[in-house]
Design an enzyme around this catalytic site. Structure first.
Site, mmCIF file in Angstrom:
data_model
loop_
_atom_site.group_PDB
_atom_site.id
_atom_site.type_symbol
_atom_site.label_atom_id
_atom_site.label_comp_id
_atom_site.label_asym_id
_atom_site.label_seq_id
_atom_site.Cartn_x
_atom_site.Cartn_y
_atom_site.Cartn_z
ATOM 1 N N GLY A 264 -26.099 -49.560 -0.259
ATOM 2 C CA GLY A 264 -26.680 -49.350 -1.578
ATOM 3 C C GLY A 264 -27.930 -48.486 -1.606
ATOM 4 N N ASN B 156 -28.294 -45.429 -2.705
ATOM 5 C CA ASN B 156 -28.400 -44.801 -4.020
ATOM 6 C C ASN B 156 -28.807 -45.818 -5.085
ATOM 7 O OD1 ASN B 156 -27.808 -41.872 -4.159
ATOM 8 N ND2 ASN B 156 -25.904 -42.449 -3.133
ATOM 9 N N LEU C 68 -16.088 -48.845 -3.425
ATOM 10 C CA LEU C 68 -14.869 -48.347 -2.784
ATOM 11 C C LEU C 68 -13.578 -48.836 -3.419
ATOM 12 C CD1 LEU C 68 -16.001 -48.577 0.960
ATOM 13 C CD2 LEU C 68 -16.239 -46.686 -0.670
ATOM 14 N N LEU D 54 -10.947 -48.771 -6.783
ATOM 15 C CA LEU D 54 -10.576 -47.979 -7.949
ATOM 16 C C LEU D 54 -10.972 -48.746 -9.212
ATOM 17 C CD1 LEU D 54 -9.123 -45.415 -8.979
ATOM 18 C CD2 LEU D 54 -7.018 -46.780 -9.078
ATOM 19 N N ASN E 186 -19.937 -41.582 -11.245
ATOM 20 C CA ASN E 186 -19.751 -41.813 -9.815
ATOM 21 C C ASN E 186 -20.417 -40.681 -9.048
ATOM 22 O OD1 ASN E 186 -18.664 -43.000 -7.389
ATOM 23 N ND2 ASN E 186 -17.184 -41.321 -7.353
ATOM 24 N N HIS F 160 -20.183 -38.627 -5.354
ATOM 25 C CA HIS F 160 -19.282 -38.394 -4.219
ATOM 26 C C HIS F 160 -19.976 -37.437 -3.246
ATOM 27 C CE1 HIS F 160 -15.400 -38.185 -2.189
ATOM 28 N NE2 HIS F 160 -15.592 -36.883 -2.058
ATOM 29 N N ASP G 134 -11.938 -39.626 -8.128
ATOM 30 C CA ASP G 134 -12.688 -38.368 -8.023
ATOM 31 C C ASP G 134 -12.117 -37.212 -8.844
ATOM 32 O OD1 ASP G 134 -14.270 -39.708 -6.120
ATOM 33 O OD2 ASP G 134 -12.954 -39.078 -4.482
ATOM 34 N N GLU H 183 -28.399 -36.656 -2.560
ATOM 35 C CA GLU H 183 -27.782 -37.623 -3.474
ATOM 36 C C GLU H 183 -28.834 -38.431 -4.210
ATOM 37 O OE1 GLU H 183 -24.715 -40.212 -1.960
ATOM 38 O OE2 GLU H 183 -24.010 -38.691 -0.555
#
Length: 290
Positions: free
Chosen positions: A91, A93, A165, A167, A182, A184, A225, A254
């Protein structure tokens, strides 16, 4: 021998020794306040008082300004957005976003953390900072509607995926249209999709011979994505990079990029072009978009 009478001490009549009267005459001009000295003294006292008054007023003015800034930030905070963050790992971010809400860079609050691994680093950090943690899915039978209901209870405005992780359920996407982001670790649409996450992305980038990589922030749709890209930051791939070295450089970008984008999101500076492409309006120059 001299007689004793010749040794008698007599009062000194040394002309060099000033009399008391003469001594008083020497110091009188320095001790007695003349009209001129009184004026200078009064002027000096007035200047001191004026300087002290100005300094005091400056301090009071600064304190008032500080209070005004504090009240403005408090009002902004009250009107700030309510954020839900989704994580599966450490975590980092999430921590960067939370720190930005605390220092005022983001006008919002992280009101809940959602995770599929309740013992992950992100969940531990949330508990240490009194942020409610929701486990999803709790069981194999867990329904997306349960998660939607929970997020509604927290009055969530936006959902931020930060290394989640799983969907995202279609029902959640439909209930929060254009409100799920999101991040990536590659320049989408390259090196994205199912199976591309974490160190796997950086290994694939290096193996491809790509000269550039970097984070992408996009809105979430029903697939991995493939949502509309909102922001990207370019990071060069060095000739002898390892996946770990590249990952560290991308992660640094990021943290900064996600904070900037979420700040714009909370300030309603996301503009949608006619063709459906989202743009970020500059805070300093509203006529400029990126």
């Amino acid at each position: 021998m001299m007689g004793a009478q010749n040794l008698q001490l007599q009062p000194s009549t040394n002309a060099l020794a000033p009399s008391t009267k003469n001594f008083e005459g020497l110091i009188t001009p320095f001790l007695q306040p003349t009209k001129f000295n009184r004026l200078r003294l009064t002027s000096a006292i007035s200047r001191i008082r004026s300087t002290r008054r100005q300094s005091l007023c400056a301090v009071i003015s600064q304190k008032v300004d500080d209070v005004r800034v504090s009240l403005r930030r408090h009002d902004e905070k009250l009107n700030g957005k309510r954020l839900a963050v989704f994580v599966s790992g450490g975590g980092s971010n999430f921590k960067a976003l939370h720190a930005a809400t605390l220092n005022g860079l983001i006008l919002g609050d992280v009101v809940v953390l959602v995770t599929n691994k309740e013992d992950c680093g992100g969940a531990t950090y949330a508990k240490e900072n009194d942020i409610p943690v929701v486990l999803f899915p709790r069981t194999k039978e867990s329904s997306p509607s349960e998660l939607v209901t929970t997020l509604r209870k927290f009055n969530v405005d936006f959902i931020l995926l930060a290394g989640f992780l799983k969907l995202i359920p279609v029902e959640l996407v439909q209930q929060f249209p254009k409100r799920i982001l999101n991040i990536h670790p590659s320049l989408l649409p390259a090196f994205g999709g199912k199976g591309y996450f974490g160190m796997k992305v950086h290994k694939a980038v290096i193996a491809s011979g790509a000269r550039y990589s970097g984070p992408t922030i996009h809105f979430v749709d029903e697939e991995y994505d493939t949502g509309r890209i909102l922001a990207q930051r370019v990071v060069p791939v060095c000739a002898f990079d390892t996946p770990e070295n590249l990952a560290a450089r991308v992660l640094q970008e990021e943290h900064q990029l996600y904070v900037e984008v979420v700040a714009a999101l909370c300030e309603d500076r996301i503009i949608w072009r006619d063709d459906g492409v989202p743009l970020i309006q500059s805070k300093e120059d509203p006529q400029h978009y990126s």
